[in-house]
Design a protein around this motif. Structure first.
Motif, mmCIF file in Angstrom:
data_model
loop_
_atom_site.group_PDB
_atom_site.id
_atom_site.type_symbol
_atom_site.label_atom_id
_atom_site.label_comp_id
_atom_site.label_asym_id
_atom_site.label_seq_id
_atom_site.Cartn_x
_atom_site.Cartn_y
_atom_site.Cartn_z
ATOM 1 N N SER A 176 11.934 54.738 63.021
ATOM 2 C CA SER A 176 11.558 54.093 64.274
ATOM 3 C C SER A 176 10.254 54.685 64.784
ATOM 4 C CB SER A 176 12.663 54.311 65.309
ATOM 5 O OG SER A 176 12.229 53.889 66.578
ATOM 6 N N ASN A 177 9.417 53.840 65.357
ATOM 7 C CA ASN A 177 8.172 54.328 65.965
ATOM 8 C C ASN A 177 8.416 54.880 67.357
ATOM 9 O OD1 ASN A 177 6.683 53.618 63.760
ATOM 10 N ND2 ASN A 177 6.138 51.613 64.554
ATOM 11 N N ALA A 232 2.559 54.944 68.248
ATOM 12 C CA ALA A 232 1.822 54.425 67.097
ATOM 13 C C ALA A 232 2.524 54.823 65.799
ATOM 14 C CB ALA A 232 0.396 54.976 67.104
ATOM 15 N N PRO A 233 2.548 53.939 64.804
ATOM 16 C CA PRO A 233 3.187 54.261 63.524
ATOM 17 C C PRO A 233 2.649 55.532 62.879
ATOM 18 C CG PRO A 233 2.622 51.938 63.609
ATOM 19 C CD PRO A 233 2.023 52.575 64.829
ATOM 20 N N GLU A 234 1.358 55.795 63.061
ATOM 21 C CA GLU A 234 0.752 56.995 62.467
ATOM 22 C C GLU A 234 1.394 58.262 63.030
ATOM 23 O OE1 GLU A 234 -1.186 54.538 63.948
ATOM 24 O OE2 GLU A 234 -1.621 53.569 62.047
ATOM 25 N N ASN A 235 1.713 58.247 64.333
ATOM 26 C CA ASN A 235 2.343 59.416 64.953
ATOM 27 C C ASN A 235 3.728 59.675 64.356
ATOM 28 O OD1 ASN A 235 0.123 59.683 66.589
ATOM 29 N ND2 ASN A 235 1.077 58.713 68.364
#
Length: 123
Positions: A12-13, A17-20
């Motif tokens: 889960s995001n 942000a997906p990068e985090n």
């Protein structure tokens, strides 16, 4: 010939942000003294799922299709190894070595538009 093992995990995001999220997962799994593997980002777009019933039907179909495709791939791999003999070559996907293809996978939006219902993309 040894083949790498890949595990696909969905996280889960948590609204960020997906990068985090990916970085947090990398940090949590990091073990510098005994590295057990590498992490690669596999980005899949948001898909139009439809109803739960249609999703369950597709899931059942996927299980059947998966075993058939795996059997075919194993036969192709075996035939390739037999034909190559001692000069065994790595199998490729569209001319790209399979390990690199998996590690650098990119969704083909032209072939599989994410705004189409999932049932259309699967068939």
């Amino acid at each position: 010939m040894s083949h790498p093992t890949y595990l696909i995990t969905s996280i889960s995001n948590s609204g960020s942000a997906p990068e985090n999220s990916f970085r947090q997962l990398q940090n949590a799994a990091a073990c510098p003294s005994a590295p057990y593997g590498e992490m690669f980002k596999l980005e899949v777009p948001s898909l139009m799922v439809g109803t739960l019933d249609s999703l369950m039907t597709l899931s059942d179909d996927l299980g059947k299709t998966d075993s058939i495709i795996e059997s075919i791939v194993r036969k192709v791999e075996k035939s390739s190894m037999e034909l190559a003999g001692k000069k065994a070559t790595e199998l490729t996907v569209g001319g790209v070595p399979s390990t690199r293809y998996i590690q650098q996978f990119a969704w083909d939006y032209a072939k599989y538009p994410n705004r189409r219902p999932l049932k259309e993309l699967v068939s």
